[in-house]
Design a protein around this motif. Structure first.
Motif, PDB file in Angstrom:
ATOM      1  N   LYS A 146       0.952  -1.255  -0.077  1.00 30.85           N
ATOM      2  CA  LYS A 146      -0.042  -0.040  -0.103  1.00 30.85           C
ATOM      3  C   LYS A 146       0.864   1.290  -0.072  1.00 30.85           C
ATOM      4  O   LYS A 146       1.725   1.416   0.831  1.00 30.85           O
ATOM      5  CB  LYS A 146      -0.974  -0.051   1.417  1.00 30.85           C
ATOM      6  CG  LYS A 146      -1.748   1.312   1.333  1.00 30.85           C
ATOM      7  CD  LYS A 146      -2.889   1.212   2.461  1.00 30.85           C
ATOM      8  CE  LYS A 146      -3.471   2.449   2.552  1.00 30.85           C
ATOM      9  NZ  LYS A 146      -4.610   2.517   3.672  1.00 30.85           N
ATOM     10  N   PHE A 155     -11.197   9.686  -0.394  1.00 29.96           N
ATOM     11  CA  PHE A 155     -11.769   8.645   0.512  1.00 29.96           C
ATOM     12  C   PHE A 155     -11.765   9.529   2.148  1.00 29.96           C
ATOM     13  O   PHE A 155     -12.661   9.617   3.002  1.00 29.96           O
ATOM     14  CB  PHE A 155     -10.916   7.259   0.557  1.00 29.96           C
ATOM     15  CG  PHE A 155     -11.135   6.513   1.971  1.00 29.96           C
ATOM     16  CD1 PHE A 155     -12.107   5.445   1.920  1.00 29.96           C
ATOM     17  CD2 PHE A 155     -10.288   6.675   3.065  1.00 29.96           C
ATOM     18  CE1 PHE A 155     -11.922   4.673   3.236  1.00 29.96           C
ATOM     19  CE2 PHE A 155     -10.599   5.921   4.094  1.00 29.96           C
ATOM     20  CZ  PHE A 155     -11.589   4.950   4.122  1.00 29.96           C
ATOM     21  N   ARG A 156     -10.365  10.221   2.178  1.00 24.00           N
ATOM     22  CA  ARG A 156     -10.078  10.743   3.382  1.00 24.00           C
ATOM     23  C   ARG A 156     -11.370  11.731   3.761  1.00 24.00           C
ATOM     24  O   ARG A 156     -11.597  12.108   4.983  1.00 24.00           O
ATOM     25  CB  ARG A 156      -8.831  11.138   3.586  1.00 24.00           C
ATOM     26  CG  ARG A 156      -7.708  10.091   3.605  1.00 24.00           C
ATOM     27  CD  ARG A 156      -6.396  10.866   3.595  1.00 24.00           C
ATOM     28  NE  ARG A 156      -5.407   9.619   3.485  1.00 24.00           N
ATOM     29  CZ  ARG A 156      -4.251   9.760   3.211  1.00 24.00           C
ATOM     30  NH1 ARG A 156      -3.493  11.113   3.265  1.00 24.00           N
ATOM     31  NH2 ARG A 156      -3.434   8.863   2.721  1.00 24.00           N
ATOM     32  N   ARG A 168       1.360  10.035   6.067  1.00 17.53           N
ATOM     33  CA  ARG A 168       1.429   8.715   6.285  1.00 17.53           C
ATOM     34  C   ARG A 168       2.751   8.102   5.568  1.00 17.53           C
ATOM     35  O   ARG A 168       2.812   6.635   5.709  1.00 17.53           O
ATOM     36  CB  ARG A 168       0.386   8.004   5.622  1.00 17.53           C
ATOM     37  CG  ARG A 168      -1.038   8.486   6.139  1.00 17.53           C
ATOM     38  CD  ARG A 168      -2.159   7.409   6.279  1.00 17.53           C
ATOM     39  NE  ARG A 168      -3.477   7.635   6.189  1.00 17.53           N
ATOM     40  CZ  ARG A 168      -4.173   8.430   7.207  1.00 17.53           C
ATOM     41  NH1 ARG A 168      -3.325   8.589   8.305  1.00 17.53           N
ATOM     42  NH2 ARG A 168      -5.382   8.657   6.839  1.00 17.53           N
ATOM     43  N   GLN A 172       3.118   4.272   5.092  1.00 13.75           N
ATOM     44  CA  GLN A 172       2.785   3.730   3.637  1.00 13.75           C
ATOM     45  C   GLN A 172       4.001   3.702   2.930  1.00 13.75           C
ATOM     46  O   GLN A 172       5.181   4.510   3.241  1.00 13.75           O
ATOM     47  CB  GLN A 172       1.800   4.534   3.252  1.00 13.75           C
ATOM     48  CG  GLN A 172       0.469   4.315   4.047  1.00 13.75           C
ATOM     49  CD  GLN A 172      -0.804   4.922   3.564  1.00 13.75           C
ATOM     50  OE1 GLN A 172      -0.645   5.778   2.801  1.00 13.75           O
ATOM     51  NE2 GLN A 172      -1.796   4.913   4.187  1.00 13.75           N
ATOM     52  N   LYS A 199      -2.300  -1.611  -3.738  1.00 12.75           N
ATOM     53  CA  LYS A 199      -3.299  -0.479  -3.724  1.00 12.75           C
ATOM     54  C   LYS A 199      -2.367   0.880  -3.843  1.00 12.75           C
ATOM     55  O   LYS A 199      -1.378   0.740  -2.941  1.00 12.75           O
ATOM     56  CB  LYS A 199      -3.912  -0.446  -1.984  1.00 12.75           C
ATOM     57  CG  LYS A 199      -4.715   0.601  -1.911  1.00 12.75           C
ATOM     58  CD  LYS A 199      -5.396   0.719  -0.687  1.00 12.75           C
ATOM     59  CE  LYS A 199      -6.147   1.719  -0.433  1.00 12.75           C
ATOM     60  NZ  LYS A 199      -6.433   1.938   0.920  1.00 12.75           N
ATOM     61  N   SER A 225     -10.342   5.611  -4.080  1.00 10.90           N
ATOM     62  CA  SER A 225     -11.291   6.736  -4.226  1.00 10.90           C
ATOM     63  C   SER A 225     -10.965   8.043  -5.427  1.00 10.90           C
ATOM     64  O   SER A 225     -11.552   8.370  -6.132  1.00 10.90           O
ATOM     65  CB  SER A 225     -11.501   7.521  -2.887  1.00 10.90           C
ATOM     66  OG  SER A 225     -10.207   7.816  -2.556  1.00 10.90           O
ATOM     67  N   TYR A 264     -15.326   0.989  -6.371  1.00  8.28           N
ATOM     68  CA  TYR A 264     -16.572   1.956  -6.178  1.00  8.28           C
ATOM     69  C   TYR A 264     -17.374   1.871  -7.273  1.00  8.28           C
ATOM     70  O   TYR A 264     -18.521   2.121  -7.349  1.00  8.28           O
ATOM     71  CB  TYR A 264     -16.008   3.423  -5.985  1.00  8.28           C
ATOM     72  CG  TYR A 264     -15.063   3.440  -4.600  1.00  8.28           C
ATOM     73  CD1 TYR A 264     -15.823   3.319  -3.381  1.00  8.28           C
ATOM     74  CD2 TYR A 264     -13.757   3.663  -4.651  1.00  8.28           C
ATOM     75  CE1 TYR A 264     -15.011   3.729  -2.193  1.00  8.28           C
ATOM     76  CE2 TYR A 264     -12.972   3.618  -3.583  1.00  8.28           C
ATOM     77  CZ  TYR A 264     -13.678   3.736  -2.169  1.00  8.28           C
ATOM     78  OH  TYR A 264     -12.921   3.859  -1.091  1.00  8.28           O
TER      79      TYR A 264
HETATM   80  C1  PBG Z   1      -7.355   3.409   5.935  1.00  6.64           C
HETATM   81  C2  PBG Z   1      -7.648   3.287   4.369  1.00  6.64           C
HETATM   82  C3  PBG Z   1      -7.593   4.531   3.447  1.00  6.64           C
HETATM   83  C4  PBG Z   1      -7.825   3.627   2.399  1.00  6.64           C
HETATM   84  C5  PBG Z   1      -8.388   2.352   2.614  1.00  6.64           C
HETATM   85  N1  PBG Z   1      -8.072   2.299   3.951  1.00  6.64           N
HETATM   86  C6  PBG Z   1      -6.898   5.681   3.622  1.00  6.64           C
HETATM   87  C7  PBG Z   1      -5.665   6.011   3.816  1.00  6.64           C
HETATM   88  O1  PBG Z   1      -4.484   5.090   3.857  1.00  6.64           O
HETATM   89  O2  PBG Z   1      -5.356   7.104   4.007  1.00  6.64           O
HETATM   90  C8  PBG Z   1      -8.172   4.669   1.007  1.00  6.64           C
HETATM   91  C9  PBG Z   1      -9.295   3.916   0.145  1.00  6.64           C
HETATM   92  C10 PBG Z   1      -9.599   4.875  -0.962  1.00  6.64           C
HETATM   93  O3  PBG Z   1      -9.085   6.024  -1.137  1.00  6.64           O
HETATM   94  O4  PBG Z   1     -10.680   4.371  -1.552  1.00  6.64           O
HETATM   95  N2  PBG Z   1      -5.716   3.285   6.329  1.00  6.64           N
END
Ligand code: PBG
Ligand code: ZN
Length: 273
Positions: A146, A155-156, A168, A172, A199, A225, A264
């Motif tokens: 990820k 998403f956030r 992050r 990440q 991802k 997202s 989605y």
């Molecule tokens: C939580 C998480 C995130 C997403 C899925 N699980 C956000 C992030 O890591 O900031 C993102 C999913 C998306 O953008 O559709 N850690």
């Protein structure tokens, strides 16, 4: 995030009935607690929003596959995926929260738990805790590769989970580092992951393919997202055909080697297929 809304449990149950009727393989749940705190209490509470949602879905659509996202960022007041110690996310102390969340999801009836936090060692910690609680048969879908991606923005906003300070990048991955992705996947499989995920999807098709060649386990890819929102935005401007862009990107993700696609677009794609 266009066309995506926070749902209450009664709305979610109806949505799941629709999803099941469309023949979609399953759902993944993300929770938004009524209040957030420093300790992410809502993430591992037995009466937390995801735990209650899983029980409700189980009751109404017992055959639908229910996956739960295991992370803390939707539940912490600071928006980080782990516990803050001395101004930074503490990897090892966060493992306890993640293990507790996974067990509480399993207890509620989740079929699969999917840790998305990217703390090191979390698959082993979750596996051990699940086994100790009698959930030896609950598989782990690990968000193994990820990346620290700009494409999580919508998403956030939808999940109110943007970090309140910093970013992050300490947990990440660096988008430039494909080799690290392969190491992360190998480690998660060693720790007991049953399925792994790459991802985002579209900007990382090379890594989906490489993982497909190297690792003989089910591979999931998450069309996130920002990937979804860009297509919808361009279509709303009259610049591209949304349906064709949807199918072309999903086809590419499948062609790269993904066995499972989180998207989605699940409902419109299922209708079309
Ligand atoms: C939580 C998480 C995130 C997403 C899925 N699980 C956000 C992030 O890591 O900031 C993102 C999913 C998306 O953008 O559709 N850690
Ligand atoms: Zn998180």
């Amino acid at each position: 995030m266009p066309g995506n809304y926070q749902m209450s449990i009664d709305e979610l149950v109806k949505e799941c009935a629709e999803v099941q009727a469309l023949g979609i393989g399953g759902v993944i749940l993300f929770g938004l607690p009524e209040s957030k705190d420093e300790m992410a209490s809502g993430a591992y509470a037995d009466d937390g929003i995801v735990q209650r949602a899983v029980r409700a879905i189980r009751k109404e659509t017992p055959r639908l596959l229910v996956v739960t996202d295991v992370c803390n960022c939707e539940y912490t007041s600071h928006g980080h995926c782990g516990k803050i110690v001395d101004g930074d996310v503490d990897n090892d102390q966060t493992l306890e929260w993640l293990a507790a969340s996974a067990v509480s999801h399993a207890r509620a009836g989740a079929d699969v738990v999917a840790p998305s936090d990217m703390m090191d060692g979390r698959v082993a910690a979750i596996r051990k805790a699940l086994d100790a609680a009698g959930f030896q048969k609950i598989p782990i879908l690990s968000y193994a590769a990820k990346f620290a991606s700009v494409f999580y923005g919508p998403f956030r906003e939808a999940a109110e989970s943007a970090p309140q300070f910093g970013d992050r990048r300490s947990y990440q991955m660096d988008p430039a580092n494909g080799r690290e992705a392969m190491r992360e996947i190998a480690l998660d499989l060693e720790e007991g992951a049953d399925m792994i995920m790459v991802k985002p999807a579209l900007a990382y098709l090379d890594l989906i393919r490489e993982a497909r060649v190297r690792f003989d386990v089910p591979i999931a890819a998450y069309q996130v997202s920002g990937e979804f929102s860009m297509i919808v935005a361009a279509a709303r401007n009259g610049w591209i055909d949304q349906e064709r862009a949807m199918m072309e990107t999903l086809t590419a993700i499948h062609r790269a080697g993904a066995d499972i696609i989180l998207t989605y677009f699940a409902k419109p794609a299922a209708r079309l297929l």
